[in-house]
Design a protein around this motif. Structure first.
Motif, PDB file in Angstrom:
ATOM      1  N   MET A   1       0.819  -1.239  -0.082  1.00 47.02           N
ATOM      2  CA  MET A   1      -0.064   0.077  -0.083  1.00 47.02           C
ATOM      3  C   MET A   1       0.897   1.125   0.143  1.00 47.02           C
ATOM      4  N   SER A   2       0.382   2.252  -0.863  1.00 44.73           N
ATOM      5  CA  SER A   2       1.340   3.306  -0.993  1.00 44.73           C
ATOM      6  C   SER A   2       1.002   4.349   0.253  1.00 44.73           C
ATOM      7  N   LYS A   3       1.856   5.236   0.407  1.00 42.19           N
ATOM      8  CA  LYS A   3       1.707   6.314   1.694  1.00 42.19           C
ATOM      9  C   LYS A   3       1.025   7.393   0.754  1.00 42.19           C
ATOM     10  N   LEU A   4      -0.253   7.855   1.597  1.00 42.66           N
ATOM     11  CA  LEU A   4      -0.775   9.031   1.228  1.00 42.66           C
ATOM     12  C   LEU A   4       0.152  10.274   1.156  1.00 42.66           C
ATOM     13  N   SER A   5      -0.219  11.379   0.276  1.00 44.14           N
ATOM     14  CA  SER A   5       0.294  12.537   0.329  1.00 44.14           C
ATOM     15  C   SER A   5      -0.277  13.241   1.253  1.00 44.14           C
ATOM     16  N   LYS A   6       0.572  14.189   1.719  1.00 43.64           N
ATOM     17  CA  LYS A   6       0.012  15.316   2.893  1.00 43.64           C
ATOM     18  C   LYS A   6      -1.229  15.995   2.591  1.00 43.64           C
ATOM     19  N   SER A   7      -1.455  16.303   1.125  1.00 41.07           N
ATOM     20  CA  SER A   7      -2.545  16.996   0.826  1.00 41.07           C
ATOM     21  C   SER A   7      -3.742  15.902   0.643  1.00 41.07           C
ATOM     22  N   ALA A   8      -3.575  14.724   0.381  1.00 42.77           N
ATOM     23  CA  ALA A   8      -4.504  13.683   0.456  1.00 42.77           C
ATOM     24  C   ALA A   8      -5.044  13.509   1.846  1.00 42.77           C
ATOM     25  N   VAL A   9      -4.276  13.546   2.916  1.00 46.80           N
ATOM     26  CA  VAL A   9      -4.617  13.277   4.191  1.00 46.80           C
ATOM     27  C   VAL A   9      -5.354  14.460   4.570  1.00 46.80           C
ATOM     28  N   GLN A  10      -4.905  15.692   4.157  1.00 45.35           N
ATOM     29  CA  GLN A  10      -5.778  17.022   4.388  1.00 45.35           C
ATOM     30  C   GLN A  10      -7.181  16.875   3.853  1.00 45.35           C
ATOM     31  N   LEU A  11      -7.258  16.426   2.659  1.00 41.96           N
ATOM     32  CA  LEU A  11      -8.406  16.283   1.880  1.00 41.96           C
ATOM     33  C   LEU A  11      -9.229  15.487   2.661  1.00 41.96           C
ATOM     34  N   ASP A  43      -3.357  13.137  -7.331  1.00 42.97           N
ATOM     35  CA  ASP A  43      -3.091  11.523  -7.331  1.00 42.97           C
ATOM     36  C   ASP A  43      -4.532  10.856  -7.470  1.00 42.97           C
ATOM     37  N   SER A  44      -4.252   9.609  -7.279  1.00 38.40           N
ATOM     38  CA  SER A  44      -5.408   8.816  -7.518  1.00 38.40           C
ATOM     39  C   SER A  44      -6.572   8.768  -6.294  1.00 38.40           C
ATOM     40  N   HIS A  45      -5.709   8.907  -5.098  1.00 37.30           N
ATOM     41  CA  HIS A  45      -6.648   8.987  -4.068  1.00 37.30           C
ATOM     42  C   HIS A  45      -7.329  10.391  -3.754  1.00 37.30           C
ATOM     43  N   GLU A  46      -6.497  11.284  -4.275  1.00 38.58           N
ATOM     44  CA  GLU A  46      -7.260  12.677  -4.204  1.00 38.58           C
ATOM     45  C   GLU A  46      -8.572  12.669  -5.191  1.00 38.58           C
ATOM     46  N   LYS A  47      -8.088  12.082  -6.222  1.00 36.76           N
ATOM     47  CA  LYS A  47      -9.118  12.128  -7.397  1.00 36.76           C
ATOM     48  C   LYS A  47     -10.453  11.472  -6.799  1.00 36.76           C
ATOM     49  N   ALA A  48     -10.344  10.169  -6.177  1.00 34.76           N
ATOM     50  CA  ALA A  48     -11.264   9.362  -5.519  1.00 34.76           C
ATOM     51  C   ALA A  48     -12.072  10.200  -4.455  1.00 34.76           C
TER      52      ALA A  48
END
Length: 67
Positions: A1-11, A43-48
């Motif tokens: 599993m990839s680590k989430l970016s800081k912005s993805a965590v904040q989102l 990134d893909s997590h942010e898009k989701a």
């Protein structure tokens, strides 16, 4: 599993707050969009997350409030 970016965590946090409140203002929505684009890469997590937020707004699960 990839680590989430800081912005993805904040989102994730901001969107969970909107879900909990069942509402979001245009200013909050704009802040979410600016955060997603902050690093120049959505990134893909942010898009989701953004897709889920949009789906919930369209379905009425989250109300888009006026300022």
């Amino acid at each position: 599993m990839s680590k989430l970016s800081k912005s993805a965590v904040q989102l994730n946090t901001m969107i969970k707050t909107a879900i909990h409140d069942e509402k979001i203002t245009p200013w909050e929505r704009e802040q979410i969009m600016m955060l997603a684009d902050e690093d120049g890469i959505i990134d893909s997590h942010e898009k989701a997350l953004l897709g889920q937020l949009q789906d919930m707004i369209q379905s009425g699960a989250i109300k888009l409030m006026k300022e």
